[in-house]
Design a protein around this motif. Structure first.
Motif, PDB file in Angstrom:
ATOM      1  N   SER A   1     -82.577 -11.120 -14.562  1.00 21.20           N
ATOM      2  CA  SER A   1     -83.627 -11.623 -13.673  1.00 21.20           C
ATOM      3  C   SER A   1     -83.123 -12.636 -12.651  1.00 21.20           C
ATOM      4  O   SER A   1     -83.773 -12.868 -11.633  1.00 21.20           O
ATOM      5  CB  SER A   1     -84.757 -12.246 -14.505  1.00 21.20           C
ATOM      6  N   ARG A   2     -81.981 -13.245 -12.912  1.00 18.21           N
ATOM      7  CA  ARG A   2     -81.407 -14.209 -11.963  1.00 18.21           C
ATOM      8  C   ARG A   2     -80.248 -13.632 -11.164  1.00 18.21           C
ATOM      9  O   ARG A   2     -79.481 -14.364 -10.547  1.00 18.21           O
ATOM     10  CB  ARG A   2     -80.953 -15.461 -12.709  1.00 18.21           C
ATOM     11  N   GLY A   3     -80.098 -12.319 -11.226  1.00 14.37           N
ATOM     12  CA  GLY A   3     -79.015 -11.685 -10.491  1.00 14.37           C
ATOM     13  C   GLY A   3     -77.809 -11.454 -11.381  1.00 14.37           C
ATOM     14  O   GLY A   3     -77.897 -11.430 -12.605  1.00 14.37           O
ATOM     15  N   VAL A   4     -76.669 -11.274 -10.757  1.00 14.04           N
ATOM     16  CA  VAL A   4     -75.426 -10.983 -11.481  1.00 14.04           C
ATOM     17  C   VAL A   4     -75.044 -12.174 -12.353  1.00 14.04           C
ATOM     18  O   VAL A   4     -74.851 -13.282 -11.847  1.00 14.04           O
ATOM     19  CB  VAL A   4     -74.284 -10.657 -10.504  1.00 14.04           C
ATOM     20  N   PRO A   5     -74.942 -11.996 -13.679  1.00 11.16           N
ATOM     21  CA  PRO A   5     -74.594 -13.118 -14.553  1.00 11.16           C
ATOM     22  C   PRO A   5     -73.189 -13.632 -14.276  1.00 11.16           C
ATOM     23  O   PRO A   5     -72.264 -12.855 -14.026  1.00 11.16           O
ATOM     24  CB  PRO A   5     -74.682 -12.507 -15.964  1.00 11.16           C
ATOM     25  N   THR A   6     -73.033 -14.930 -14.342  1.00 12.22           N
ATOM     26  CA  THR A   6     -71.698 -15.521 -14.194  1.00 12.22           C
ATOM     27  C   THR A   6     -70.922 -15.464 -15.501  1.00 12.22           C
ATOM     28  O   THR A   6     -69.696 -15.549 -15.497  1.00 12.22           O
ATOM     29  CB  THR A   6     -71.818 -16.988 -13.736  1.00 12.22           C
ATOM     30  N   ASP A   7     -71.624 -15.327 -16.597  1.00 12.87           N
ATOM     31  CA  ASP A   7     -70.999 -15.228 -17.917  1.00 12.87           C
ATOM     32  C   ASP A   7     -70.893 -13.754 -18.301  1.00 12.87           C
ATOM     33  O   ASP A   7     -71.898 -13.046 -18.380  1.00 12.87           O
ATOM     34  CB  ASP A   7     -71.854 -15.988 -18.938  1.00 12.87           C
ATOM     35  N   GLN A   8     -69.671 -13.278 -18.546  1.00 15.73           N
ATOM     36  CA  GLN A   8     -69.468 -11.874 -18.887  1.00 15.73           C
ATOM     37  C   GLN A   8     -70.174 -11.510 -20.179  1.00 15.73           C
ATOM     38  O   GLN A   8     -70.616 -10.368 -20.375  1.00 15.73           O
ATOM     39  CB  GLN A   8     -67.971 -11.574 -19.013  1.00 15.73           C
ATOM     40  N   ASN A   9     -70.294 -12.469 -21.100  1.00 11.62           N
ATOM     41  CA  ASN A   9     -70.988 -12.189 -22.357  1.00 11.62           C
ATOM     42  C   ASN A   9     -72.450 -11.814 -22.114  1.00 11.62           C
ATOM     43  O   ASN A   9     -73.006 -10.943 -22.785  1.00 11.62           O
ATOM     44  CB  ASN A   9     -70.929 -13.410 -23.280  1.00 11.62           C
ATOM     45  N   VAL A  10     -73.091 -12.482 -21.142  1.00  7.68           N
ATOM     46  CA  VAL A  10     -74.483 -12.179 -20.807  1.00  7.68           C
ATOM     47  C   VAL A  10     -74.587 -10.772 -20.224  1.00  7.68           C
ATOM     48  O   VAL A  10     -75.483 -10.003 -20.567  1.00  7.68           O
ATOM     49  CB  VAL A  10     -75.043 -13.225 -19.823  1.00  7.68           C
ATOM     50  N   ALA A  11     -73.644 -10.434 -19.351  1.00 12.26           N
ATOM     51  CA  ALA A  11     -73.639  -9.091 -18.771  1.00 12.26           C
ATOM     52  C   ALA A  11     -73.452  -8.033 -19.854  1.00 12.26           C
ATOM     53  O   ALA A  11     -74.129  -6.999 -19.855  1.00 12.26           O
ATOM     54  CB  ALA A  11     -72.527  -8.979 -17.723  1.00 12.26           C
ATOM     55  N   ASP A  12     -72.534  -8.297 -20.789  1.00 12.97           N
ATOM     56  CA  ASP A  12     -72.302  -7.347 -21.879  1.00 12.97           C
ATOM     57  C   ASP A  12     -73.548  -7.186 -22.746  1.00 12.97           C
ATOM     58  O   ASP A  12     -73.888  -6.081 -23.184  1.00 12.97           O
ATOM     59  CB  ASP A  12     -71.130  -7.810 -22.745  1.00 12.97           C
ATOM     60  N   ASP A  13     -74.234  -8.301 -23.010  1.00 11.88           N
ATOM     61  CA  ASP A  13     -75.454  -8.233 -23.823  1.00 11.88           C
ATOM     62  C   ASP A  13     -76.523  -7.403 -23.115  1.00 11.88           C
ATOM     63  O   ASP A  13     -77.240  -6.617 -23.752  1.00 11.88           O
ATOM     64  CB  ASP A  13     -75.985  -9.642 -24.103  1.00 11.88           C
ATOM     65  N   ALA A  14     -76.650  -7.583 -21.801  1.00 15.13           N
ATOM     66  CA  ALA A  14     -77.637  -6.817 -21.046  1.00 15.13           C
ATOM     67  C   ALA A  14     -77.318  -5.327 -21.085  1.00 15.13           C
ATOM     68  O   ALA A  14     -78.219  -4.489 -21.264  1.00 15.13           O
ATOM     69  CB  ALA A  14     -77.695  -7.311 -19.600  1.00 15.13           C
ATOM     70  N   LEU A  15     -76.047  -4.986 -20.933  1.00 15.41           N
ATOM     71  CA  LEU A  15     -75.651  -3.580 -21.006  1.00 15.41           C
ATOM     72  C   LEU A  15     -75.913  -3.010 -22.396  1.00 15.41           C
ATOM     73  O   LEU A  15     -76.294  -1.847 -22.546  1.00 15.41           O
ATOM     74  CB  LEU A  15     -74.170  -3.441 -20.649  1.00 15.41           C
ATOM     75  N   GLU A  16     -75.707  -3.842 -23.418  1.00 13.72           N
ATOM     76  CA  GLU A  16     -75.991  -3.407 -24.788  1.00 13.72           C
ATOM     77  C   GLU A  16     -77.481  -3.089 -24.952  1.00 13.72           C
ATOM     78  O   GLU A  16     -77.852  -2.090 -25.578  1.00 13.72           O
ATOM     79  CB  GLU A  16     -75.577  -4.500 -25.768  1.00 13.72           C
TER      80      GLU A  16
END
Length: 364
Positions: free
Chosen positions: A153-168
């Motif tokens: 919701s805030r755009g591209v995450p700066t933390d890769q862990n957050v991006a991985d969780d979203a993809l999961e």
């Protein structure tokens, strides 16, 4: 490579599966454009509260009387919104990797809004027991898509862990959606989750399970990267005939005739990080990873109802070091189920631990 990195091919595969289901199942294909006289209600009508009753994974019926059975509308909602949900998922993945903040936020917001609206509509439907599995899987899919949208919701995450969780979450949502589509395409003359339990005592015996754990015993395993260790425990069981959610739009769950709810405690703990990797977060097993086995039948838990008047639901989450998550799995099972002949199995990658329930401290 993490499972979440396979989100794109998994979602693409589910789109193909959705198209195939539409082609092979007239009931699903036709439900995309239902006859209004069948559903008995206009799209978007949502009561403030709902009631769940009947056999299966949580049969939701509105507290408002007079609403017609919503089997056709349920199939229509699943069939008509599967591709839009998948398209939004693919677009979010695209904007994540192209690092386009604005369009990613827009698609994430659209996903959350669509999932929230559909969840309310589906919960408000009064459906027959054989369609409960489809509803449960669809709600689980909506929850996963909404969780991904919230992280984006805030755009591209700066933390890769957050991006991985979203993809999961997107990958899990796609799996649940595929299950819902398959449920819709099955004949409506019964399902394995609602079959009558045999009265033959010989069929109730638990199979040979030499490595089975007792309630409260711990099973430990490493995540797919071998960097973090997880502890998983199946603990006490509780019997209920009814329970109620505690949100702003509470839903009453009531077991069907001859059925009861079996609540089983699950606790997952991040025991610690090891190895040379830098990722110290891990994803705990989702609700769909657990199955209850009894008398040759398999029972799957309801999609997590959230906080209830009997306690919180278990759901898969991302944990940091030494964090834990604990809650109930909700199963709707025959009242005659004998815990001394039942067991729960967890499907965790290559691991399939089993817990016997014969020592579970439970009261009816």
């Amino acid at each position: 490579m993490r499972r979440s990195h396979a989100a794109i091919p998994l979602i693409a595969g589910c789109i193909g599966a959705a198209i195939l289901v539409f082609m092979l199942s007239p009931s699903v294909c036709g439900a995309v454009f239902p006859n209004p006289s069948v559903t008995g209600s206009s799209p978007g009508e949502t009561p403030e509260t709902g009631e769940v009753s009947g056999t299966g994974a949580g049969n939701v019926s509105p507290l408002i009387s007079g609403q017609a059975t919503g089997d056709a509308e349920l199939t229509s909602l699943i069939a008509g919104n599967s591709v839009p949900l998948l398209e939004l998922s693919v677009e979010q993945i695209h904007y994540l990797y192209t690092k386009d903040n604005a369009p990613l936020r827009i698609r994430a917001s659209e996903t959350c809004s669509l999932a929230e609206r559909l969840r309310a509509e589906v919960l408000a439907l009064e459906i027959s027991p054989e369609n409960e599995s489809a509803r449960s899987h669809f709600i689980a899919a909506l929850d996963e898509f909404a969780a991904a949208g919230t992280l984006f919701s805030r755009g591209v995450p700066t933390d890769q862990n957050v991006a991985d969780d979203a993809l999961e979450h997107l990958a899990l949502g796609t799996e649940y959606l595929s299950d819902a589509l398959q449920d819709c395409s099955r004949p409506s003359n019964g399902s394995q989750d609602t079959m009558t339990v045999s009265a033959n005592p010989a069929e109730k015996e638990v199979p040979e399970l030499p490595d089975a754990l007792q309630p409260g015993e711990r099973f430990c395993y490493d995540d797919t990267r071998g960097e973090n260790t997880v502890s998983l425990i199946i603990d006490r069981a509780t019997w209920l005939h009814a329970f109620r959610t505690t949100g702003t739009k509470p839903v009453q769950y009531t077991a069907g005739s001859g059925m009861s709810y079996l609540l089983v405690v699950v606790k997952a703990t991040h025991l610690g990080h090891k190895g040379d990797g830098v990722n110290s977060r891990l994803q705990t097993p989702g609700v769909s990873a657990f199955t209850l086995h009894y008398s040759g039948e398999t029972y799957r838990p309801l999609a997590s109802p959230g906080q209830t008047d009997r306690g919180g639901s278990y759901s898969g989450v991302a944990l940091n070091r030494h964090e834990s998550v604990e809650g109930y799995l909700f199963f709707e099972v025959p009242e005659s189920l004998d815990l001394s002949h039942a067991y729960i199995q967890a499907n965790i990658g290559k691991n399939n631990p089993v817990w016997l329930l014969n020592g579970s401290d439970s009261q009816r």
